[in-house]
Design a protein around this motif. Structure first.
Motif, PDB file in Angstrom:
ATOM      1  N   ALA A   1      -1.415   2.326 -10.719  1.00 57.45           N
ATOM      2  CA  ALA A   1      -0.125   2.019  -9.469  1.00 57.45           C
ATOM      3  C   ALA A   1      -1.413   2.326  -8.743  1.00 57.45           C
ATOM      4  O   ALA A   1      -1.033   1.072  -7.558  1.00 57.45           O
ATOM      5  CB  ALA A   1       0.691   3.112  -9.049  1.00 57.45           C
ATOM      6  N   GLY A   2      -2.342   2.986  -8.927  1.00 60.12           N
ATOM      7  CA  GLY A   2      -3.291   2.904  -7.689  1.00 60.12           C
ATOM      8  C   GLY A   2      -3.983   2.287  -7.598  1.00 60.12           C
ATOM      9  O   GLY A   2      -4.182   1.719  -6.300  1.00 60.12           O
ATOM     10  N   SER A   3      -4.567   1.660  -8.154  1.00 58.20           N
ATOM     11  CA  SER A   3      -5.974   0.355  -8.317  1.00 58.20           C
ATOM     12  C   SER A   3      -4.708  -1.382  -8.253  1.00 58.20           C
ATOM     13  O   SER A   3      -5.846  -2.126  -7.331  1.00 58.20           O
ATOM     14  CB  SER A   3      -6.167   0.310  -9.347  1.00 58.20           C
ATOM     15  OG  SER A   3      -5.593  -0.082 -10.748  1.00 58.20           O
TER      16      SER A   3
ATOM     17  N   VAL B   1       0.744  -1.293  -0.046  1.00 54.02           N
ATOM     18  CA  VAL B   1       0.182  -0.164   0.246  1.00 54.02           C
ATOM     19  C   VAL B   1       0.652   1.395   0.202  1.00 54.02           C
ATOM     20  O   VAL B   1       0.706   2.336  -0.658  1.00 54.02           O
ATOM     21  CB  VAL B   1      -0.560  -0.362   1.076  1.00 54.02           C
ATOM     22  CG1 VAL B   1      -1.810   1.112   1.433  1.00 54.02           C
ATOM     23  CG2 VAL B   1      -1.795  -1.112   1.273  1.00 54.02           C
ATOM     24  N   VAL B   2       2.314   1.254   0.971  1.00 49.58           N
ATOM     25  CA  VAL B   2       3.056   2.277   0.978  1.00 49.58           C
ATOM     26  C   VAL B   2       3.560   2.733  -0.757  1.00 49.58           C
ATOM     27  O   VAL B   2       3.606   3.990  -1.281  1.00 49.58           O
ATOM     28  CB  VAL B   2       4.222   2.646   2.014  1.00 49.58           C
ATOM     29  CG1 VAL B   2       4.661   3.312   2.110  1.00 49.58           C
ATOM     30  CG2 VAL B   2       3.546   2.180   2.574  1.00 49.58           C
ATOM     31  N   SER B   3       4.180   1.477  -1.306  1.00 48.65           N
ATOM     32  CA  SER B   3       4.470   1.549  -2.640  1.00 48.65           C
ATOM     33  C   SER B   3       3.785   1.934  -3.440  1.00 48.65           C
ATOM     34  O   SER B   3       3.659   2.982  -4.581  1.00 48.65           O
ATOM     35  CB  SER B   3       4.910   0.383  -2.853  1.00 48.65           C
ATOM     36  OG  SER B   3       4.087  -0.451  -3.296  1.00 48.65           O
ATOM     37  N   GLY B   4       2.147   2.318  -3.387  1.00 46.71           N
ATOM     38  CA  GLY B   4       1.143   1.782  -4.471  1.00 46.71           C
ATOM     39  C   GLY B   4       0.995   3.868  -3.990  1.00 46.71           C
ATOM     40  O   GLY B   4       0.685   4.946  -4.744  1.00 46.71           O
ATOM     41  N   ALA B   5       1.382   4.690  -2.479  1.00 47.33           N
ATOM     42  CA  ALA B   5       1.205   5.866  -2.757  1.00 47.33           C
ATOM     43  C   ALA B   5       2.060   6.277  -3.295  1.00 47.33           C
ATOM     44  O   ALA B   5       1.653   7.159  -3.364  1.00 47.33           O
ATOM     45  CB  ALA B   5       1.059   6.242  -0.832  1.00 47.33           C
TER      46      ALA B   5
ATOM     47  N   ALA C   1      -5.446  -3.203  -4.370  1.00 44.31           N
ATOM     48  CA  ALA C   1      -6.095  -4.693  -4.450  1.00 44.31           C
ATOM     49  C   ALA C   1      -5.500  -5.557  -3.749  1.00 44.31           C
ATOM     50  O   ALA C   1      -6.177  -6.311  -2.817  1.00 44.31           O
ATOM     51  CB  ALA C   1      -7.085  -4.861  -5.887  1.00 44.31           C
ATOM     52  N   ALA C   2      -4.312  -5.700  -4.379  1.00 43.96           N
ATOM     53  CA  ALA C   2      -3.369  -6.625  -3.470  1.00 43.96           C
ATOM     54  C   ALA C   2      -3.022  -6.549  -2.056  1.00 43.96           C
ATOM     55  O   ALA C   2      -3.019  -7.174  -1.450  1.00 43.96           O
ATOM     56  CB  ALA C   2      -2.200  -6.290  -4.657  1.00 43.96           C
ATOM     57  N   GLY C   3      -2.710  -5.191  -1.733  1.00 48.01           N
ATOM     58  CA  GLY C   3      -2.340  -5.287  -0.468  1.00 48.01           C
ATOM     59  C   GLY C   3      -3.830  -4.696   0.802  1.00 48.01           C
ATOM     60  O   GLY C   3      -3.767  -5.506   1.445  1.00 48.01           O
ATOM     61  N   ALA C   4      -4.950  -4.547  -0.034  1.00 49.98           N
ATOM     62  CA  ALA C   4      -6.131  -4.899   0.851  1.00 49.98           C
ATOM     63  C   ALA C   4      -6.332  -6.173   1.415  1.00 49.98           C
ATOM     64  O   ALA C   4      -6.746  -6.640   2.473  1.00 49.98           O
ATOM     65  CB  ALA C   4      -7.554  -4.579  -0.022  1.00 49.98           C
ATOM     66  N   THR C   5      -5.513  -7.164   0.479  1.00 52.87           N
ATOM     67  CA  THR C   5      -6.109  -8.651   0.039  1.00 52.87           C
ATOM     68  C   THR C   5      -4.980  -9.131   0.872  1.00 52.87           C
ATOM     69  O   THR C   5      -5.081 -10.273   2.022  1.00 52.87           O
ATOM     70  CB  THR C   5      -5.948  -8.840  -1.197  1.00 52.87           C
ATOM     71  OG1 THR C   5      -6.953  -8.496  -2.340  1.00 52.87           O
ATOM     72  CG2 THR C   5      -6.557 -11.146  -1.340  1.00 52.87           C
ATOM     73  N   LEU C   6      -3.706  -8.551   1.357  1.00 50.50           N
ATOM     74  CA  LEU C   6      -2.769  -9.140   1.445  1.00 50.50           C
ATOM     75  C   LEU C   6      -3.447  -8.799   3.265  1.00 50.50           C
ATOM     76  O   LEU C   6      -2.899  -9.306   4.409  1.00 50.50           O
ATOM     77  CB  LEU C   6      -1.236  -9.283   1.117  1.00 50.50           C
ATOM     78  CG  LEU C   6      -0.666  -9.007   0.528  1.00 50.50           C
ATOM     79  CD1 LEU C   6       0.636  -8.382  -0.319  1.00 50.50           C
ATOM     80  CD2 LEU C   6      -0.784 -10.717   0.140  1.00 50.50           C
ATOM     81  N   LEU C   7      -3.580  -7.243   3.397  1.00 49.08           N
ATOM     82  CA  LEU C   7      -4.026  -6.958   4.853  1.00 49.08           C
ATOM     83  C   LEU C   7      -5.697  -8.214   5.209  1.00 49.08           C
ATOM     84  O   LEU C   7      -5.404  -8.240   7.067  1.00 49.08           O
ATOM     85  CB  LEU C   7      -4.340  -5.218   5.114  1.00 49.08           C
ATOM     86  CG  LEU C   7      -3.475  -4.125   4.786  1.00 49.08           C
ATOM     87  CD1 LEU C   7      -3.502  -3.318   4.477  1.00 49.08           C
ATOM     88  CD2 LEU C   7      -1.623  -4.733   5.905  1.00 49.08           C
TER      89      LEU C   7
ATOM     90  N   LEU D   1       4.859   8.676 -10.029  1.00 50.89           N
ATOM     91  CA  LEU D   1       4.415   8.608 -11.338  1.00 50.89           C
ATOM     92  C   LEU D   1       4.292   9.611 -12.550  1.00 50.89           C
ATOM     93  O   LEU D   1       3.544  10.434 -11.618  1.00 50.89           O
ATOM     94  CB  LEU D   1       3.338   7.459 -11.986  1.00 50.89           C
ATOM     95  CG  LEU D   1       4.642   5.400 -11.070  1.00 50.89           C
ATOM     96  CD1 LEU D   1       3.523   5.176 -11.233  1.00 50.89           C
ATOM     97  CD2 LEU D   1       5.000   5.458 -11.880  1.00 50.89           C
ATOM     98  N   PRO D   2       4.487   9.678 -13.958  1.00 50.33           N
ATOM     99  CA  PRO D   2       4.266  11.088 -14.485  1.00 50.33           C
ATOM    100  C   PRO D   2       2.974  11.005 -15.518  1.00 50.33           C
ATOM    101  O   PRO D   2       2.739  12.431 -15.801  1.00 50.33           O
ATOM    102  CB  PRO D   2       5.176  10.475 -15.910  1.00 50.33           C
ATOM    103  CG  PRO D   2       5.174   8.859 -15.736  1.00 50.33           C
ATOM    104  CD  PRO D   2       5.051   8.471 -14.450  1.00 50.33           C
ATOM    105  N   ASP D   3       2.188  10.539 -15.472  1.00 48.06           N
ATOM    106  CA  ASP D   3       1.007  10.800 -15.837  1.00 48.06           C
ATOM    107  C   ASP D   3      -0.703  10.231 -15.414  1.00 48.06           C
ATOM    108  O   ASP D   3      -0.272   9.272 -14.048  1.00 48.06           O
ATOM    109  CB  ASP D   3       0.495  10.560 -17.401  1.00 48.06           C
ATOM    110  CG  ASP D   3       0.643   8.668 -17.202  1.00 48.06           C
ATOM    111  OD1 ASP D   3      -0.091   8.079 -18.061  1.00 48.06           O
ATOM    112  OD2 ASP D   3       1.387   8.522 -17.661  1.00 48.06           O
TER     113      ASP D   3
END
Length: 108
Positions: free
Chosen positions: A41-43, A22-26, A47-53, A32-34
């Motif tokens: 990155a956010g989505s 989740v921190v890497s997504g933030a 999804a993956a971070g919330a699933t692991l949590l 990121l440029p655009d």
């Protein structure tokens, strides 16, 4: 080594991995440029971070009612997060947000 200790270690590892994701997504949202890469990155990390949590929390759940709620939340997030990201990207494309240079050459 008791089973309780192994569950605590696995839960801690899942929670730590989810937090790092989740921190890497933030960081990706900030760096990121655009618009489209930020959305990706956010989505993805959402999804993956919330699933692991939620999996880490599921290992610590006391009763089956809490476990069922956590699984339902996880399924809801796994369905809605990619759907929302897709709708957001489609709306941006429709509103004229340009793709990064070179990305739409082969699609015409």
């Amino acid at each position: 080594m008791s089973l309780s200790l192994l569950i605590d270690i696995a839960s801690g590892a899942l929670l730590l991995a989810g937090c790092l994701l989740v921190v890497s997504g933030a960081v990706g949202l900030l760096r990121l440029p655009d618009f489209y890469t930020r959305t990706h990155a956010g989505s993805l990390t959402d999804a993956a971070g919330a699933t692991l949590l939620l999996l880490g929390l599921l290992l610590q759940a006391d009763g089956w009612q809490s476990g069922v709620r956590l699984v339902l939340i996880m399924l809801f997030l796994l369905v809605t997060s990619p759907t929302a990201a897709h709708a957001l990207a489609q709306a941006a494309r429709r509103d004229g947000e340009r793709l990064p240079a070179g990305d739409d050459e082969g699609r015409r």
